[in-house]
Design a protein around this motif. Structure first.
Motif, PDB file in Angstrom:
ATOM      1  N   ILE A 258       0.849  -1.198   0.000  1.00 46.52           N
ATOM      2  CA  ILE A 258       0.000   0.000   0.000  1.00 46.52           C
ATOM      3  C   ILE A 258       0.880   1.243   0.000  1.00 46.52           C
ATOM      4  O   ILE A 258       0.668   2.181  -0.775  1.00 46.52           O
ATOM      5  CB  ILE A 258      -0.949   0.015   1.223  1.00 46.52           C
ATOM      6  CG1 ILE A 258      -1.974  -1.121   1.098  1.00 46.52           C
ATOM      7  CG2 ILE A 258      -1.652   1.366   1.349  1.00 46.52           C
ATOM      8  CD1 ILE A 258      -3.005  -1.173   2.205  1.00 46.52           C
TER       9      ILE A 258
ATOM     10  N   GLU B 198       2.503   1.769  -3.511  1.00 47.09           N
ATOM     11  CA  GLU B 198       1.575   2.195  -4.575  1.00 47.09           C
ATOM     12  C   GLU B 198       1.130   3.638  -4.358  1.00 47.09           C
ATOM     13  O   GLU B 198       1.073   4.431  -5.296  1.00 47.09           O
ATOM     14  CB  GLU B 198       0.371   1.252  -4.640  1.00 47.09           C
ATOM     15  CG  GLU B 198       0.749  -0.122  -5.184  1.00 47.09           C
ATOM     16  CD  GLU B 198      -0.422  -1.066  -5.394  1.00 47.09           C
ATOM     17  OE1 GLU B 198      -0.196  -2.143  -5.921  1.00 47.09           O
ATOM     18  OE2 GLU B 198      -1.577  -0.731  -5.015  1.00 47.09           O
TER      19      GLU B 198
ATOM     20  N   GLU C 210      10.532   2.873   6.626  1.00 44.57           N
ATOM     21  CA  GLU C 210      10.279   1.428   6.709  1.00 44.57           C
ATOM     22  C   GLU C 210      11.203   0.830   7.766  1.00 44.57           C
ATOM     23  O   GLU C 210      12.390   1.126   7.800  1.00 44.57           O
ATOM     24  CB  GLU C 210      10.522   0.800   5.328  1.00 44.57           C
ATOM     25  CG  GLU C 210      10.662  -0.705   5.294  1.00 44.57           C
ATOM     26  CD  GLU C 210       9.447  -1.459   5.817  1.00 44.57           C
ATOM     27  OE1 GLU C 210       8.335  -1.222   5.341  1.00 44.57           O
ATOM     28  OE2 GLU C 210       9.634  -2.297   6.734  1.00 44.57           O
TER      29      GLU C 210
ATOM     30  N   VAL D 199       1.130  -8.672  -7.288  1.00 45.34           N
ATOM     31  CA  VAL D 199       1.504  -7.549  -8.153  1.00 45.34           C
ATOM     32  C   VAL D 199       1.622  -6.280  -7.316  1.00 45.34           C
ATOM     33  O   VAL D 199       0.831  -6.057  -6.410  1.00 45.34           O
ATOM     34  CB  VAL D 199       0.426  -7.337  -9.252  1.00 45.34           C
ATOM     35  CG1 VAL D 199       0.730  -6.088 -10.070  1.00 45.34           C
ATOM     36  CG2 VAL D 199       0.326  -8.554 -10.166  1.00 45.34           C
TER      37      VAL D 199
HETATM   38  P1  NAI Z   1       2.366  -4.818   4.073  1.00 44.55           P
HETATM   39  O1  NAI Z   1       2.375  -5.905   5.036  1.00 44.55           O
HETATM   40  O2  NAI Z   1       2.501  -5.065   2.622  1.00 44.55           O
HETATM   41  O3  NAI Z   1       3.516  -3.754   4.455  1.00 44.55           O
HETATM   42  C1  NAI Z   1       3.601  -3.127   5.696  1.00 44.55           C
HETATM   43  C2  NAI Z   1       5.012  -2.615   5.868  1.00 44.55           C
HETATM   44  O4  NAI Z   1       5.048  -1.778   6.992  1.00 44.55           O
HETATM   45  C3  NAI Z   1       6.023  -3.730   6.106  1.00 44.55           C
HETATM   46  O5  NAI Z   1       7.095  -3.582   5.200  1.00 44.55           O
HETATM   47  C4  NAI Z   1       6.455  -3.509   7.554  1.00 44.55           C
HETATM   48  O6  NAI Z   1       7.783  -3.850   7.793  1.00 44.55           O
HETATM   49  C5  NAI Z   1       6.240  -2.013   7.706  1.00 44.55           C
HETATM   50  N1  NAI Z   1       6.016  -1.559   9.077  1.00 44.55           N
HETATM   51  C6  NAI Z   1       5.203  -2.101  10.011  1.00 44.55           C
HETATM   52  N2  NAI Z   1       5.231  -1.354  11.139  1.00 44.55           N
HETATM   53  C7  NAI Z   1       6.061  -0.310  10.890  1.00 44.55           C
HETATM   54  C8  NAI Z   1       6.491   0.812  11.657  1.00 44.55           C
HETATM   55  N3  NAI Z   1       6.054   1.001  12.899  1.00 44.55           N
HETATM   56  N4  NAI Z   1       7.354   1.667  11.097  1.00 44.55           N
HETATM   57  C9  NAI Z   1       7.812   1.483   9.841  1.00 44.55           C
HETATM   58  N5  NAI Z   1       7.432   0.450   9.069  1.00 44.55           N
HETATM   59  C10 NAI Z   1       6.559  -0.434   9.589  1.00 44.55           C
HETATM   60  O7  NAI Z   1       1.033  -4.020   4.392  1.00 44.55           O
HETATM   61  P2  NAI Z   1       0.284  -2.867   3.601  1.00 44.55           P
HETATM   62  O8  NAI Z   1       1.187  -2.206   2.623  1.00 44.55           O
HETATM   63  O9  NAI Z   1      -0.347  -2.037   4.644  1.00 44.55           O
HETATM   64  O10 NAI Z   1      -0.783  -3.689   2.767  1.00 44.55           O
HETATM   65  C11 NAI Z   1      -1.758  -4.450   3.455  1.00 44.55           C
HETATM   66  C12 NAI Z   1      -2.244  -5.618   2.670  1.00 44.55           C
HETATM   67  O11 NAI Z   1      -2.957  -5.222   1.527  1.00 44.55           O
HETATM   68  C13 NAI Z   1      -1.124  -6.519   2.236  1.00 44.55           C
HETATM   69  O12 NAI Z   1      -1.410  -7.803   2.690  1.00 44.55           O
HETATM   70  C14 NAI Z   1      -1.151  -6.447   0.757  1.00 44.55           C
HETATM   71  O13 NAI Z   1      -0.894  -7.703   0.166  1.00 44.55           O
HETATM   72  C15 NAI Z   1      -2.543  -5.959   0.428  1.00 44.55           C
HETATM   73  N6  NAI Z   1      -2.489  -5.103  -0.744  1.00 44.55           N
HETATM   74  C16 NAI Z   1      -2.246  -5.654  -1.960  1.00 44.55           C
HETATM   75  C17 NAI Z   1      -2.135  -4.870  -3.066  1.00 44.55           C
HETATM   76  C18 NAI Z   1      -1.811  -5.487  -4.372  1.00 44.55           C
HETATM   77  O14 NAI Z   1      -1.982  -6.673  -4.530  1.00 44.55           O
HETATM   78  N7  NAI Z   1      -1.362  -4.736  -5.359  1.00 44.55           N
HETATM   79  C19 NAI Z   1      -2.293  -3.413  -3.004  1.00 44.55           C
HETATM   80  C20 NAI Z   1      -2.491  -2.944  -1.685  1.00 44.55           C
HETATM   81  C21 NAI Z   1      -2.601  -3.784  -0.612  1.00 44.55           C
END
Ligand code: NAI
Length: 457
Positions: free
Chosen positions: A188, A191, A207, A347
């Motif tokens: 997220i 993107e 990160e 993706v």
């Molecule tokens: P994510 O799990 O992909 O990434 C979260 C990131 O935040 C990780 O890299 C983690 O190390 C970091 N993080 C966690 N706590 C932190 C902190 N306190 N300080 C700094 N960094 C920290 O989760 P995200 O991006 O929120 O996406 C959520 C879900 O939505 C995912 O499971 C993803 O697969 C799905 N999604 C899929 C998409 C796609 O297929 N294109 C698009 C958007 C979301």
């Protein structure tokens, strides 16, 4: 009291497809949704973000087209209100499509929050929704997930003030920030960072890990990072956010505190399954770290209860939810079917795009495979050269030396989001590369890089 063959809790991709498929198989079905049908994917996730990313891409094309012989007289403007309006129309169209599909399939759509009350002595599940009670022979839980809010000082206050936004609120913003801090460099975060950077916002990604994009192939993550750095984006990796202040985020790295001033913060630190306050304990559904425990047929520990999509925490992707929904319904109908999580593609819709399926070399080795990989530059595909100047895209294949089958395909470049399903089929069917080499790829397409990589094996 209404009795159904199948009750579905949640109308997102997992829930609505399960409801549709179950109805197509002749079951009487009710799907309960408290917000909008289509779930996070259609309303505040996949679809609205891709719509905005497309607007940003068009803006970037218009402003960076000189090398291709296209110049613009005067200024090119990006209008957030118009992009948002278009996004709203796209969402409306697709939500309407889901509702029509369910209606035509004969599914009863209940617009209320469902709470499981228990299981009667007759074995039927009782669910309360609004003022009604619904009774089902089977129950499919498809309750989705919500944005995680880490215990960082100032985050909750920032959320309440609107200074900090999750994926949900940011898609309703009325004006662009000048400086955006993204906490969490996962899917997220990346993107949205891509969108904001493309329309001229100064973006800083913080990160906590040493690489962006989670478990993505490290070389791909690095190319993506360098591409964005070259465009002015800042990445603070291995950094721990200390606090969110009024107008700034403070992080610590190597013992040193740094303050990043900003006028908006995106919180994208992962998602958590929605398994609280929906009555799962009343029928003793087992959860682990907040996610419903399921097997490869999406069965829970309670017979007749299935859990599909983000609520089982397996992969948290809309397309995984689709497939899980079908597997669950097939299983209900006595058809043998299981999900193969190793062939689910992923993706990242950045520019360039990232698309992967299966194991990276590192993961394959960790799992005990005698694995090796080949890497082929996208320049091997004529169309890529025709369309991309100085492109850094590539395709990697990971192969098991023992069984001679593909374990993974990892790509960064243009159109890879559209190519990855073919790669997923290669991984899923386990056909040997010698057989895959006999496929004819259309020329000229970027997909030919896959063919080149198969021969490079
Ligand atoms: P994510 O799990 O992909 O990434 C979260 C990131 O935040 C990780 O890299 C983690 O190390 C970091 N993080 C966690 N706590 C932190 C902190 N306190 N300080 C700094 N960094 C920290 O989760 P995200 O991006 O929120 O996406 C959520 C879900 O939505 C995912 O499971 C993803 O697969 C799905 N999604 C899929 C998409 C796609 O297929 N294109 C698009 C958007 C979301």
């Amino acid at each position: 009291m209404n009795t159904y063959d199948c009750l579905v809790l949640g109308g997102g991709p997992g829930g609505y497809l399960a409801a549709e498929r179950a109805a197509q198989r002749g079951m009487s079905v009710a799907v309960l949704e408290e917000r909008a049908f289509g779930g996070v994917c259609l309303n505040e996730g996949c679809i609205p973000t891709k719509t905005l990313l497309h607007s940003a891409k068009m803006y970037r094309h218009a402003t960076q087209s000189e090398a291709f012989g296209v110049t613009v007289e005067g200024m090119v403007h990006f209008s957030l209100p118009r992009a948002m309006e278009r996004k709203r129309r796209v969402v409306q169209t697709l939500v309407g499509g889901v509702e029509n599909t369910l209606k035509h399939a004969g599914v009863e759509m209940v617009r209320a929050r469902g709470t499981v009350l228990g299981r009667g002595t007759d074995g039927l599940f009782q669910v309360a929704a609004g003022d009604e009670q619904y009774v089902g022979k089977r129950l499919i839980v498809a309750s989705g997930s919500h944005a995680a809010v880490p215990p960082i000082t100032g985050v909750r206050e920032g959320l309440a003030r609107g200074f900090v936004k999750t994926n949900c609120e940011i898609l309703e913003m009325e004006s662009l920030p000048r400086d955006l801090v993204v906490i969490g460099g996962g899917v997220i975060g990346l993107e949205m960072a891509c969108f904001f950077a493309a329309v001229g916002v100064k973006v800083t990604v913080i990160e906590m890990l040493d690489q962006i994009a989670g478990n993505t192939d490290a070389e791909i993550a690095s190319v993506l990072q360098r591409t964005y750095e070259a465009q002015g984006m800042t990445f603070c990796l291995g950094a721990s956010v200390q606090r969110v202040e009024n107008g700034a985020v403070v992080y610590q790295k190597d013992g040193k505190e740094t303050t990043v001033p900003c006028d908006m913060v995106l919180l994208s630190t992962g998602r958590r399954p929605n398994t609280q306050d929906i009555g799962l304990e009343s029928i003793n559904v087992q959860t682990q770290r907040g996610a419903i425990v399921t097997d490869l047929q999406l069965c829970t520990n309670v017979s007749g209860v299935f859990a599909v999509g983000d609520c089982n925490g397996k992969s948290m992707l809309a397309h995984t939810a689709y497939r899980e929904a079908e597997v669950a319904v097939n299983h209900m109908c006595g058809e043998k079917d299981i999900i193969n999580y190793d062939s689910v593609p992923a993706v990242i819709y950045t520019d360039p795009e990232v698309a992967c399926v299966g194991m990276t070399l590192q993961e394959a080795k960790r799992r005990g495979y005698a694995a090796r990989e080949v890497k082929v530059p996208m320049q091997y595909a004529g169309r890529y050269v025709a369309e991309v100047d100085n492109g850094k895209g590539f395709c990697k294949l990971v192969m098991d030396e023992t069984s001679h089958r593909l374990l993974g395909v990892h790509m960064i470049g243009s159109y890879v989001s559209e190519m990855i399903y073919g790669a997923a089929m290669m991984v899923d069917t386990q056909l040997p590369p010698s057989r895959l080499q006999k496929l004819t790829f259309p020329h000229p397409t970027v997909s030919e890089v896959l063919r080149e990589a198969l021969f490079a094996l």
